[in-house]
Design a protein around this motif. Structure first.
Motif, short mmCIF file in Angstrom:
data_model
loop_
_atom_site.label_atom_id
_atom_site.label_comp_id
_atom_site.label_asym_id
_atom_site.label_seq_id
_atom_site.Cartn_x
_atom_site.Cartn_y
_atom_site.Cartn_z
N UNK A 198 21.37 25.77 -37.50
CA UNK A 198 20.83 27.18 -37.72
C UNK A 198 19.74 27.06 -38.88
N UNK A 199 20.10 26.46 -39.82
CA UNK A 199 19.24 26.41 -41.19
C UNK A 199 17.98 25.78 -40.79
N UNK A 251 29.90 23.05 -40.23
CA UNK A 251 28.86 22.26 -40.89
C UNK A 251 27.55 22.09 -39.96
N UNK A 266 15.49 28.42 -39.27
CA UNK A 266 15.11 29.64 -40.21
C UNK A 266 13.69 29.84 -40.20
N UNK A 267 13.23 31.19 -40.41
CA UNK A 267 12.04 31.23 -40.51
C UNK A 267 11.39 30.49 -41.80
N UNK A 268 10.09 30.21 -41.74
CA UNK A 268 9.77 29.40 -43.01
C UNK A 268 8.93 30.68 -43.52
N UNK A 269 8.82 29.98 -44.81
CA UNK A 269 8.28 31.32 -46.15
C UNK A 269 6.76 31.37 -45.82
N UNK A 270 6.31 32.69 -45.94
CA UNK A 270 4.83 32.75 -45.80
C UNK A 270 3.99 32.39 -47.00
N UNK A 273 10.98 26.35 -48.57
CA UNK A 273 11.89 26.72 -49.65
C UNK A 273 13.17 27.70 -49.36
N UNK A 274 12.89 28.36 -48.26
CA UNK A 274 14.51 29.31 -47.89
C UNK A 274 15.36 28.31 -47.22
N UNK A 277 24.01 23.12 -47.85
CA UNK A 277 25.33 23.59 -47.91
C UNK A 277 26.05 22.98 -46.54
N UNK A 278 25.25 22.95 -45.49
CA UNK A 278 25.58 22.58 -44.16
C UNK A 278 25.98 21.07 -44.16
N UNK A 287 25.99 25.41 -38.76
CA UNK A 287 25.18 26.04 -39.73
C UNK A 287 23.79 25.16 -39.93
N UNK A 324 18.21 25.22 -49.74
CA UNK A 324 19.72 25.39 -49.91
C UNK A 324 20.69 25.54 -48.77
N UNK A 325 20.49 26.11 -47.71
CA UNK A 325 21.21 26.39 -46.57
C UNK A 325 21.70 25.02 -46.14
#
Lengths: 502, 150
Positions: free
Chosen positions: B21-22, B15, B25-29, B35-36, B43-44, B18, B39-40
């Protein structure tokens, strides 16, 4: 009603082509053999035999997979009866009375009634499915992204809650599956996630690799634990494989009662053949005039769970075909395979791919008849396979698993993933974490996140959209109930214990 | 250590890793840059909560039983050896698969597995089954199903 008959007639025109007839027979035969092997159930059977279907058209592929599926349900009880080792979870109940019957020298009637009960259970369930499929699909057309998200939440939480053992472990398994589904390029934003710079991971982890790894490799690893324990087949010669009039009379009502029960349980997400057969067995034991006969070779104690688990396997196809949300590990694999062939199971399947939808339903009538033939007159021949030592069979499963994996993407990277998930599957079994929630989550995870975000886009980011339709509210309440259920049972047990100790 | 404790601890670790790491994560352009990640991240965090929940219920129960016996221990050891060797053979198989071609690599792999679990004494069966398996699979896939294997 006329619609149904017309559809069914169309379905038979697909199912009765020589190719599809041969395929359902071959699938059924392989399924029966797979089902007989201890530890190998329908899910592993389909996972291992999957490459067979890659060069087929979708209708034939699904017909073959269904053949394997209920073939495994027929076969699972063979080893239960003869060597007291259930082929899979759904066949455990068949050991309770099936093995005692074999010990009493009634192996013939036991094998016969389990096939007869499976046949009747299967046919009853297919008839119900024929009538229900279109109404359910039509209803599902009303689903928007919010409803779909809620439906998947319900399916996953129910699977996590129902699968045996600890609820939190079920949830952990589900979360792991969802995490697996987040690997790869995010479809909405184009951003790579959790790929660690590995090119092959950009398209995501193929859940079929997860499945083959966890089921096939996991089972082989599990077999290593009992490698020195040999269960010998006592005899491959039986008397007549048929039942007497008296035995038949005992079984008719239990079979007719258990089939609908099994079907309903099969439709529910998470609950499958294992639960259906247990419920049917316990029902009959409670209804029986002489319940003490159960466990000592009562023939109706074998007939009831067999009818129920075959009915359940048909029922389990309904949510997968009509809603596009599988409710069990096995149907999840079938859905994965269909998606690979470019088909999208769901409400539109019955409109856009009527040949697949109705062809499969019709082929189940034919398939059940073929399996009854395979399993009754040919039973004596078939059980000889049980005499082949598992030390030969399991390496072959291993080999098939690797070949199957390679043919998915023609990529060696999948071999590493296969080994990884084989280990994950083994340790999950070892630590008593249910695997079904992980498999299910890995498959629906992607579309679950997508529907979640689509719903939020529709509502401009307001979470209210998930409680703005009755369908969605009901599904979310069901999800909450399924999570709360184990706690309620626990509380009730505690109360009972307290009052008992007072 | 009870299995639930191990699972709880593992879930906590997964947990945390993750979730961290989440957030990297790269940001949405386009659109909501996060938004990406929602959700992860969710979950974590839920995973961490589940892990903690399992740990706490186990600690509350006060289970620190050490009931491992010699016999099961020896059995475990054998299983672990078998699994380790199978995985090792699998890795070698992956390495030689495209270099040596399907039939040779598969015969070697299956042969190794057979010698591992079926024993040396039955070497004739081991070799025959490995050969027949890889040959027939190659034939069925390549010729009948039209799926090309290296």
């Amino acid at each position: 009603m006329e619609d149904v008959l017309a559809n069914l007639a169309y379905g038979f025109s697909v199912a009765l082509t020589p190719t599809n007839l041969i395929l359902v027979a071959v699938g059924g035969l392989f399924g029966t053999i797979m089902g007989m092997l201890p530890g190998i159930g329908p899910a592993t059977g389909i996972a291992v035999l999957l490459p067979m279907t890659f060069s087929m058209n979708p209708a034939s592929a699904l017909i073959t997979m269904c053949g394997i599926y209920y073939g495994a349900m027929y076969g699972g009880s063979r080893s239960s009866i003869l060597i007291n080792t259930p082929g899979d979870g759904a066949a455990i109940a068949a050991t309770f009375d099936g093995y005692p019957m074999a010990q009493k020298g009634e192996a013939g009637p036991a094998l016969a009634i389990s096939a007869i009960a499976s046949f009747i259970g299967g046919i009853i369930a297919v008839v119900v499915m024929t009538l229900l499929a279109v109404p359910v699909a039509r209803f599902a057309l009303k689903f928007g992204p919010a409803e779909y998200f809620s439906l998947m939440v319900f399916a996953l939480s129910a699977t996590a809650a129902i699968s045996k053992g600890n609820l939190i472990k079920g949830l952990i398994s589900m979360l792991l599956g969802l995490m697996i589904s987040t690997v790869g390029i995010d479809l909405q934003s184009g951003v790579p996630r959790f790929t660690f710079g590995v090119l092959e991971l950009q398209t995501g982890i193929d859940f079929l690799v997860v499945i083959i790894g966890m089921y096939a490799l996991g089972e082989v690893f599990k077999f290593y634990e009992s490698i020195d324990v040999s269960s010998k087949l006592r005899t491959t010669k039986f008397g007549r494989i048929w039942v007497t009039r008296e035995q038949w009379r005992r079984c008719v009502l239990p079979i007719l009662r258990s089939a609908p029960v099994g079907f309903l349980i099969g439709v529910l997400p998470g609950a499958g053949g294992t639960m259906a057969s247990m419920v049917a067995y316990n029902n009959e034991k409670q209804l029986a005039k002489e319940p003490e006969r159960f466990g000592k070779g009562a023939i109706e104690g074998l007939a009831a769970p067999e009818a129920a688990n075959n009915a359940a396997s048909v029922g389990a196809l309904i949510p997968m075909l009509t809603l596009g949300v599988p409710g069990s590990g096995t149907t999840a694999i079938m859905m994965g395979a269909l998606m690979m062939l470019g088909l999208k199971p769901g409400p539109l399947l019955f409109q856009n791919n009527a040949d697949v939808a109705w062809g499969v339903i019709s082929s189940m009538y034919v398939g059940n008849i073929i399996l009854a033939i395979i399993n009754i007159p040919l039973a004596g021949l078939l059980v000889k396979i049980l005499a082949v030592p598992p030390k030969i069979l399991y390496p072959i499963i291993l080999g098939l698993a690797f070949v199957g994996t390679y043919t998915l993407n023609y990529s060696i990277v999948d071999f590493y993933l296969l080994l990884l998930f084989g280990l994950v599957g083994y340790f999950m079994k070892k630590l008593k974490i249910p695997t079904a929630p992980l498999i299910l989550a890995a498959i629906v995870g992607g579309s679950m996140e997508q529907s979640f975000r689509q719903a939020l886009t529709l509502s401009d980011g307001s979470l209210k959209i998930f409680v703005s339709s009755t369908i969605s509210i009901v599904l979310l309440i069901l999800a909450a109930l399924s999570i709360a259920y184990p706690f309620v049972i626990d509380l009730m047990k505690k109360k009972k214990n307290v009052s008992a100790s007072e | 250590m009870s299995s639930n404790l191990i699972v709880g601890a593992a879930a906590c670790i997964i947990g945390v890793i993750y979730t961290v790491q989440a957030f990297y994560l790269p940001k949405a352009p386009i659109g909501d840059p996060l938004s990406p990640i929602y959700f992860p991240a969710a979950l974590g965090i839920i995973m961490l909560i589940c892990g903690l929940g399992l740990l706490l219920t186990e600690i509350k129960k006060g289970v620190y039983r050490n009931k491992e016996k010699g016999k099961t221990h020896r059995k475990n050891k054998k299983t672990i050896t078998l699994i380790t060797l199978t995985v090792a053979f699998g890795l070698i198989y992956a390495f030689i698969f495209e270099r040596f071609g399907f039939v040779i690599s598969t015969t070697l792999f299956l042969g190794a597995i057979f010698f591992l679990i079926n024993g040396k004494r039955k070497w004739t069966i081991n070799i025959i089954v490995s050969l027949v398996f890889s040959g027939s699979i190659w034939y069925v896939f390549g010729k009948l199903l039209g799926i090309s294997l290296p």
